[in-house]
Design a protein around this motif. Structure first.
Motif, PDB file in Angstrom:
ATOM      1  N   VAL A  43     -12.143  15.978  -9.758  1.00 52.29           N
ATOM      2  CA  VAL A  43     -11.074  15.710  -9.858  1.00 52.29           C
ATOM      3  C   VAL A  43     -10.542  14.487  -9.309  1.00 52.29           C
ATOM      4  N   PHE A  44     -10.050  13.343  -9.051  1.00 55.02           N
ATOM      5  CA  PHE A  44      -9.718  12.407  -8.287  1.00 55.02           C
ATOM      6  C   PHE A  44      -8.471  12.273  -8.599  1.00 55.02           C
ATOM      7  N   TRP A  45      -7.754  11.780  -7.314  1.00 54.46           N
ATOM      8  CA  TRP A  45      -5.906  11.694  -7.409  1.00 54.46           C
ATOM      9  C   TRP A  45      -6.541   9.905  -6.431  1.00 54.46           C
ATOM     10  N   TYR A  46      -5.461   9.335  -7.355  1.00 54.71           N
ATOM     11  CA  TYR A  46      -5.728   7.800  -6.633  1.00 54.71           C
ATOM     12  C   TYR A  46      -4.095   7.565  -6.582  1.00 54.71           C
ATOM     13  N   LEU A  47      -3.942   6.756  -5.371  1.00 56.51           N
ATOM     14  CA  LEU A  47      -2.410   6.708  -4.682  1.00 56.51           C
ATOM     15  C   LEU A  47      -2.520   5.039  -4.561  1.00 56.51           C
ATOM     16  N   THR A  48      -0.835   5.034  -4.992  1.00 56.85           N
ATOM     17  CA  THR A  48      -1.453   3.391  -5.170  1.00 56.85           C
ATOM     18  C   THR A  48       0.241   2.896  -4.570  1.00 56.85           C
ATOM     19  N   ARG A  49       0.525   3.766  -3.840  1.00 67.66           N
ATOM     20  CA  ARG A  49       2.090   2.916  -3.355  1.00 67.66           C
ATOM     21  C   ARG A  49       1.842   2.594  -1.603  1.00 67.66           C
ATOM     22  N   TYR A  50       2.105   1.897  -1.054  1.00 63.27           N
ATOM     23  CA  TYR A  50       1.624   1.992  -0.115  1.00 63.27           C
ATOM     24  C   TYR A  50       2.285   2.972   1.006  1.00 63.27           C
ATOM     25  N   ALA A  51       2.933   3.328   0.622  1.00 67.70           N
ATOM     26  CA  ALA A  51       3.854   4.776   1.725  1.00 67.70           C
ATOM     27  C   ALA A  51       3.264   6.316   1.892  1.00 67.70           C
ATOM     28  N   ASP A  52       2.654   6.033   0.514  1.00 70.97           N
ATOM     29  CA  ASP A  52       1.617   7.203  -0.071  1.00 70.97           C
ATOM     30  C   ASP A  52       0.104   6.870   0.976  1.00 70.97           C
ATOM     31  N   VAL A  53      -0.206   5.998   0.567  1.00 71.04           N
ATOM     32  CA  VAL A  53      -1.782   5.493   0.892  1.00 71.04           C
ATOM     33  C   VAL A  53      -1.544   5.080   2.800  1.00 71.04           C
ATOM     34  N   GLN A  54      -0.630   4.453   2.974  1.00 72.84           N
ATOM     35  CA  GLN A  54      -0.320   5.100   4.482  1.00 72.84           C
ATOM     36  C   GLN A  54      -0.686   6.621   5.231  1.00 72.84           C
ATOM     37  N   ARG A  55       0.519   7.113   4.241  1.00 74.69           N
ATOM     38  CA  ARG A  55       0.433   8.950   5.162  1.00 74.69           C
ATOM     39  C   ARG A  55      -1.106   9.368   4.934  1.00 74.69           C
ATOM     40  N   ALA A  56      -1.255   9.668   3.955  1.00 76.18           N
ATOM     41  CA  ALA A  56      -3.139   9.818   3.489  1.00 76.18           C
ATOM     42  C   ALA A  56      -3.884   9.632   4.866  1.00 76.18           C
ATOM     43  N   LEU A  57      -3.851   8.412   4.632  1.00 75.75           N
ATOM     44  CA  LEU A  57      -4.614   7.820   6.080  1.00 75.75           C
ATOM     45  C   LEU A  57      -4.319   8.324   7.260  1.00 75.75           C
ATOM     46  N   GLN A  58      -3.193   9.712   7.188  1.00 73.36           N
ATOM     47  CA  GLN A  58      -3.034   9.877   8.802  1.00 73.36           C
ATOM     48  C   GLN A  58      -2.511  11.472   8.615  1.00 73.36           C
ATOM     49  N   HIS A  59      -3.094  11.916   7.755  1.00 72.71           N
ATOM     50  CA  HIS A  59      -2.799  13.404   6.708  1.00 72.71           C
ATOM     51  C   HIS A  59      -3.429  13.882   7.355  1.00 72.71           C
ATOM     52  N   PRO A  60      -3.699  15.557   8.550  1.00 78.36           N
ATOM     53  CA  PRO A  60      -4.120  15.728   9.088  1.00 78.36           C
ATOM     54  C   PRO A  60      -5.365  16.669   7.625  1.00 78.36           C
ATOM     55  N   ASP A  61      -5.174  17.053   6.755  1.00 77.41           N
ATOM     56  CA  ASP A  61      -5.662  17.759   6.057  1.00 77.41           C
ATOM     57  C   ASP A  61      -6.072  17.051   4.351  1.00 77.41           C
ATOM     58  N   LEU A  62      -6.056  16.085   4.780  1.00 77.37           N
ATOM     59  CA  LEU A  62      -7.401  15.219   4.219  1.00 77.37           C
ATOM     60  C   LEU A  62      -8.178  14.243   5.180  1.00 77.37           C
ATOM     61  N   VAL A 313      -7.720   9.267  -3.487  1.00 74.50           N
ATOM     62  CA  VAL A 313      -8.356   7.386  -3.346  1.00 74.50           C
ATOM     63  C   VAL A 313      -7.556   7.120  -3.023  1.00 74.50           C
ATOM     64  N   PRO A 314      -7.356   7.058  -1.786  1.00 73.80           N
ATOM     65  CA  PRO A 314      -5.872   5.883  -0.833  1.00 73.80           C
ATOM     66  C   PRO A 314      -6.601   4.263  -1.738  1.00 73.80           C
ATOM     67  N   VAL A 315      -6.144   3.871  -2.423  1.00 74.01           N
ATOM     68  CA  VAL A 315      -6.741   2.249  -3.185  1.00 74.01           C
ATOM     69  C   VAL A 315      -5.337   1.335  -2.710  1.00 74.01           C
ATOM     70  N   LEU A 316      -6.300   0.823  -1.344  1.00 71.17           N
ATOM     71  CA  LEU A 316      -5.250  -0.291  -0.105  1.00 71.17           C
ATOM     72  C   LEU A 316      -5.269  -1.715  -1.259  1.00 71.17           C
ATOM     73  N   LEU A 317      -6.323  -2.270  -2.759  1.00 69.01           N
ATOM     74  CA  LEU A 317      -5.206  -3.558  -3.410  1.00 69.01           C
ATOM     75  C   LEU A 317      -4.521  -3.403  -4.309  1.00 69.01           C
ATOM     76  N   ALA A 318      -4.040  -1.452  -3.897  1.00 68.31           N
ATOM     77  CA  ALA A 318      -2.452  -1.559  -5.078  1.00 68.31           C
ATOM     78  C   ALA A 318      -1.572  -1.565  -3.298  1.00 68.31           C
ATOM     79  N   ALA A 319      -1.237  -0.371  -2.316  1.00 66.70           N
ATOM     80  CA  ALA A 319      -0.273  -0.659  -1.312  1.00 66.70           C
ATOM     81  C   ALA A 319      -0.528  -2.376  -1.292  1.00 66.70           C
TER      82      ALA A 319
END
Length: 407
Positions: A43-62, A313-319
């Motif tokens: 199971v993959f969760w694709y993130l495409t909003r800037y705020a979600d991608v930025q948050r994911a890249l700093q999240h301690p539980d990811l 999966v934080p999608v940089l192209l979308a963010a």
């Protein structure tokens, strides 16, 4: 609709590779936290909003390491597919703190301002030589083969301190491992490169030089990293820095040729080269999404909960085309400021080689624009072949007429 299914959508489907942006825009507007189950049941969760991608890249539980999960949750990821280079994946790109912090700290000095400036002088000479060879012919030239591909491996070799005469071999091994897609060829190239590097490490024992390899060998001898970690670090530099830089140069040339008004603007004002490269990274960057992140606990994005053990999966192209952050996000504007793109990552995994990658792109694109005032595409962009997966985003070949289309 967050977390629901977007009918018939496979994020890695071949039909989206040439231009993933329309589909990513649909995802961002309709299903910004998109759940996709691949053919192996992962199971993959694709993130495409800037705020979600930025948050994911700093999240301690990811995290980057599946082995931090309980065995029953880690097992599907270990069994997902054969990786002929798995032993070399335990590098800065794939590790979490504290190992990530330790290894990044050991490598960081080589990417400081003094070292990058010294490499910059070398890059200028290499770009001049490569573009001189392009100028000598009268027919079409592939920008990727003639300039974008040979340049990064020369830079990495200079950074590490590999002998000048070994660079053709390094280029071949890098191409086989990163571009062939053939597990046997990848394994053979990996084995050859591993033997070469083992010999190099033995020869460099006690080296007092100032290049990165000498620095890492001294750190190994002092017990600050293992031999396996040293090999993995060199592998990462050769592979990750190579592909990112190749794609950045290729995408930059392509976008400028597809936007002639912006190309003319850059020719009229070469001082825009810095913002032009940043806009390429935002508009059609070299990396589609970051490395996979494993949910080490349940993580919320808006009203969606990503369960522990799933992949984010934080999608940089979308963010980077999120209209909540960027005005006219689908407009290519080489003078765009501010430009808070996430194209080279964010947080602790921000691209370690970002400065050399930018430097190579500025030198290569700036020289092409200056040296070839009649530069034109020698192929319909619809006929270009792109990288096969969303992770890395770039053209495989880019034929151009350096002196303009023959009449």
């Amino acid at each position: 609709m967050t977390g629901t299914t977007l009918t018939g959508f496979d994020p890695n489907a071949a039909r989206h590779r040439a231009d993933p942006h329309p589909m990513l825009a649909r995802m961002r507007a309709q299903v910004p936290v998109y759940r996709h189950v691949n053919g192996h049941g992962r199971v993959f969760w694709y993130l495409t909003r800037y705020a979600d991608v930025q948050r994911a890249l700093q999240h301690p539980d990811l995290g980057r390491q599946a082995d931090r999960l309980p065995p029953e949750l880690a097992a599907p990821h270990r069994l997902a597919g054969f990786d002929p280079l798995a032993a070399w994946r335990r590098n800065v790109f794939h590790l979490d703190p504290p190992d990530h912090t330790r290894l990044r700290r050991l490598m960081a000095p080589a990417f400081g301002a003094r070292h990058v400036a010294a490499i910059g002088r070398h890059v200028d000479r290499v770009v001049d030589d490569l573009t001189s060879a392009m100028a000598a012919g009268s027919g079409p030239v592939d920008v990727i083969a003639a300039l974008a591909l040979p340049l990064p491996v020369l830079v990495v070799a200079e950074l590490l301190g590999f002998p000048l005469g070994d660079r053709d071999r390094l280029r071949r091994w890098s191409d086989e491992m990163a571009r062939s897609g053939d597990p046997l060829r990848i394994r053979v190239a990996g084995a050859e490169f591993g033997r070469y590097l083992a010999t190099m490490l033995d020869e460099r024992r006690g080296d007092t030089g100032d290049d990165l390899l000498a620095h890492l060998v001294r750190a190994r001898d002092a017990g600050l990293l293992t031999r396996a970690e040293l090999i993995a670090a060199v592998f990462q530099l050769l592979m990750a820095g190579d592909e990112t830089s190749v794609n950045l140069v290729g995408n930059a040339v392509l976008e400028l040729l597809r936007h002639p008004a912006q190309l003319a603007r850059l020719r009229a004002d070469p001082g825009l080269i810095d913002t032009a490269i940043e806009e390429v990274i935002r508009f059609n960057g070299p990396v589609g999404h970051t490395g996979l992140l494993y949910a080490l606990a349940d993580v919320e994005f808006g009203d969606t909960v990503v369960p522990r053990g799933d992949v984010v999966v934080p999608v940089l192209l979308a963010a980077n085309r999120d209209p909540e952050v960027f005005e006219d996000p689908d407009v290519f504007d080489i003078g765009r400021t501010p430009n808070r793109h996430l194209g080279l990552g964010h947080g602790i995994h921000y691209c370690l080689g970002a400065a050399p990658a930018r430097m190579q792109a500025r030198a290569a694109v700036g020289t092409l624009v200056r040296r070839f005032p009649s530069l034109t595409l020698a192929i319909d962009p619809a006929g270009l072949t792109w990288t096969p997966e969303l992770f890395l985003h770039g053209v495989r070949h880019l034929p151009v007429f350096p002196h303009g289309e023959p009449r």
